[in-house]
Design an enzyme around this catalytic site. Structure first.
Site, PDB file in Angstrom:
ATOM      1  N   GLU A 222       0.829  -1.225   0.000  1.00 53.77           N
ATOM      2  CA  GLU A 222       0.000   0.000   0.000  1.00 53.77           C
ATOM      3  C   GLU A 222       0.854   1.261   0.000  1.00 53.77           C
ATOM      4  O   GLU A 222       0.624   2.168   0.820  1.00 53.77           O
ATOM      5  CB  GLU A 222      -0.962  -0.021   1.199  1.00 53.77           C
TER       6      GLU A 222
ATOM      7  N   GLU B 289      -5.515  -8.316  -0.538  1.00 49.39           N
ATOM      8  CA  GLU B 289      -6.219  -8.039   0.725  1.00 49.39           C
ATOM      9  C   GLU B 289      -7.678  -7.772   0.376  1.00 49.39           C
ATOM     10  O   GLU B 289      -7.971  -6.833  -0.372  1.00 49.39           O
ATOM     11  CB  GLU B 289      -5.641  -6.817   1.447  1.00 49.39           C
TER      12      GLU B 289
END
Ligand code: AHR
Length: 502
Positions: free
Chosen positions: A173, A292
């Site tokens: 991320e 995710e």
């Protein structure tokens, strides 16, 4: 009673399912590792300190790949803290989740655990506070046969043979301002490219995942993917996607429509990958790693009250309801429908932290509601996805118009010729009468119709009542002359399994 139809043909396929679509994720976060998978004092602990009650449940889910060690955690992690004699490992202030990391479990221990549950490790490298050097050293430590500093260090630590980790994430991320070492798309793209080049020098057989956006609503979404791939296209194999959904507004129709957001996200990222492919006149296709995904919202307020700088506090311990299990089922259907491009997906996470499996320290381990759709999909969803035309009543909600009440996907197991239909009835008021025209499947019979339903949409499973929400086998389905007829109870997850009569 409302009606819905599915039509398909045995020869019209979407693609072969990569089994890694049933992957999961374990981060050094909360009680995922400590008192989750690892608890040396637990009555079921094995010689390595791993809880065997948890091992059994993980094996039940048959997870083929587990991403590790983070997550936000990886962006501040020094992997060398977690190898070598345990008593010499430092305790660190862990900045992502503001806890103390003891490093009692590190790379080698986790790989040992992964072997025990028969899964592959998907290793993430730190591109937040570290960079090329730490990444190539970790890869050398894990995969190089011997005769170099880090491979010999691995041997010294008791691991003669290389771990041979095949799949590597280039950070986590990195588009998120919350990320330690957050970067612009160009900063990350350049670093990911140079790290990828060095890593493929160490071991050309590995596959690499570049960071895409943390979710579809990130302000940099799409520009980020495009810029990152512009830099990295020739050196990476997958682009990541992350998405979490919640029902804080307590708006069930809107909540159950959130898998449409996931679907749009996947379609957009496929388009961007193919746009860069066209721009570069490349013959290579970049696939997707949805590494995710889950429901995450129940624990957000409680977590604000957790004392910082403690060891393994109960962070992100969402207690899932029956309605959450339905959205997880819908998200699995969505991932399967995109099996041609989504090759890896990780349910985030696996134990205690937004997880299908919960534990109590020194106590039991149990299955949360979301365990079941994942278990069914992993067990019966291996094979080839068939293209299905779905004709369903629709409804409008806050975020979407024309949401189909029925969502479904069909998987043909090419080894056994068994056929499985995964279907969700999103409707709260009515059962659905489903008619499926299954062309090419004449001599078939229904072998099982599993249903997950509950009178209380907020029902949960707890240590005291672990079987409150669980599937039953009394679904109502029949097959005649190429047509399957099934009753899908209002607001339910269904798994209809068919097999040839011969
Ligand atoms: O899975 C929990 C967290 O969600 C991960 O650490 C991070 O990557 C994401 O924001």
């Amino acid at each position: 009673m409302k009606e819905a139809k599915i039509s398909l043909h045995k020869n019209f396929t979407t693609g072969k399912i990569d089994e890694r679509i049933f992957g999961s994720f374990i981060e050094h976060l909360g009680r995922a590792i400590y008192t989750g998978i690892y608890e040396p004092g637990h009555p079921t602990a094995d010689k390595n300190g791993f809880r065997q009650d948890v091992i059994e449940l993980v094996k039940e889910l048959d997870v083929p790949i587990v991403r590790y060690p983070g997550g936000n955690f990886v962006s501040g992690y020094n992997w060398e803290d977690g190898v070598g004699p345990v008593e010499k490992r430092p305790k660190r202030a862990e900045l992502a989740w503001r806890t103390i990391e003891t490093n009692k479990v590190g790379t080698n221990e986790f790989i040992e655990w992964a072997k025990t549950v028969d899964t592959e490790v998907m290793m993430a490298v730190n591109l937040g506070t570290s960079g090329i050097d730490a990444a190539r050293n970790l890869l050398e430590y894990c995969n190089h046969p011997g005769g170099s500093y880090y491979s010999d260090l691995r041997k010294e630590h008791g691991y003669e043979k290389p771990h041979d980790i095949k799949t590597w994430c280039l950070g986590n991320e990195m588009d998120g301002p919350w990320q330690i070492g957050h970067k612009t798309a160009d900063e990350y793209g350049r670093l990911a490219l140079e790290t990828a080049r060095a890593m493929k020098q160490v071991d050309p057989s590995i596959e690499l995942v570049a960071c895409g956006s943390s979710h579809r609503n990130m302000p940099t979404f799409a520009e980020w993917e495009s810029a990152v791939l512009d830099h990295t296209y020739e050196y990476v194999d997958y682009l990541s996607l992350h998405a979490y959904y919640g029902n804080s507004d307590n708006d069930l129709p809107n909540y159950l429509a959130q898998s449409i957001d996931m679907d749009l996200f996947i379609k957009s990222v496929v388009s961007i990958c193919d746009y860069i492919k066209a721009k570069k006149r490349s013959n290579k296709t970049i696939n997707l790693s949805f590494d995710e995904w889950n429901v995450w919202f129940h624990s957000k307020e409680v977590d604000k009250k957790i004392e910082p700088w403690t060891i393994a506090p109960p962070q992100l311990e969402d207690i899932y309801t029956f309605e959450d299990a339905l959205l997880v089922g819908l998200m699995l259907i969505t991932l399967l429908k995109h099996a041609d491009r989504v090759k890896i997906a990780c349910l985030a996470q696996l134990v205690n932290v937004i997880a299908p499996i919960m534990t109590r320290e020194d106590g039991e381990a149990w299955r949360q509601t979301i365990f079941y759709p994942f278990y069914h999909a992993s067990k019966y969803g291996r094979g080839i996805v068939l293209q299905s035309i779905i004709d369903s009543p629709t409804y409008d909600c806050k975020d979407f118009r024309g949401v189909p009440v029925l969502d479904a996907v069909t998987v043909l197991n090419e080894e056994t010729d068994d056929l499985t239909i995964f279907a969700v009835n999103r409707g709260r008021e009515d059962d659905l009468d489903l008619i499926c025209n299954l062309k090419g499947f004449t001599d078939y019979k229904v072998i099982e119709h599993l249903v997950l339903e509950h009178v209380d949409i907020k029902a949960t499973n707890t240590e005291e009542n672990p079987d409150n929400v669980k599937p039953h086998r009394n679904g109502n389905s029949s097959f005649n002359d190429g047509f399957l007829k099934a009753n899908l109870p209002k607001i339910s997850w269904n798994v209809i399994r068919l097999a040839g009569k011969g």
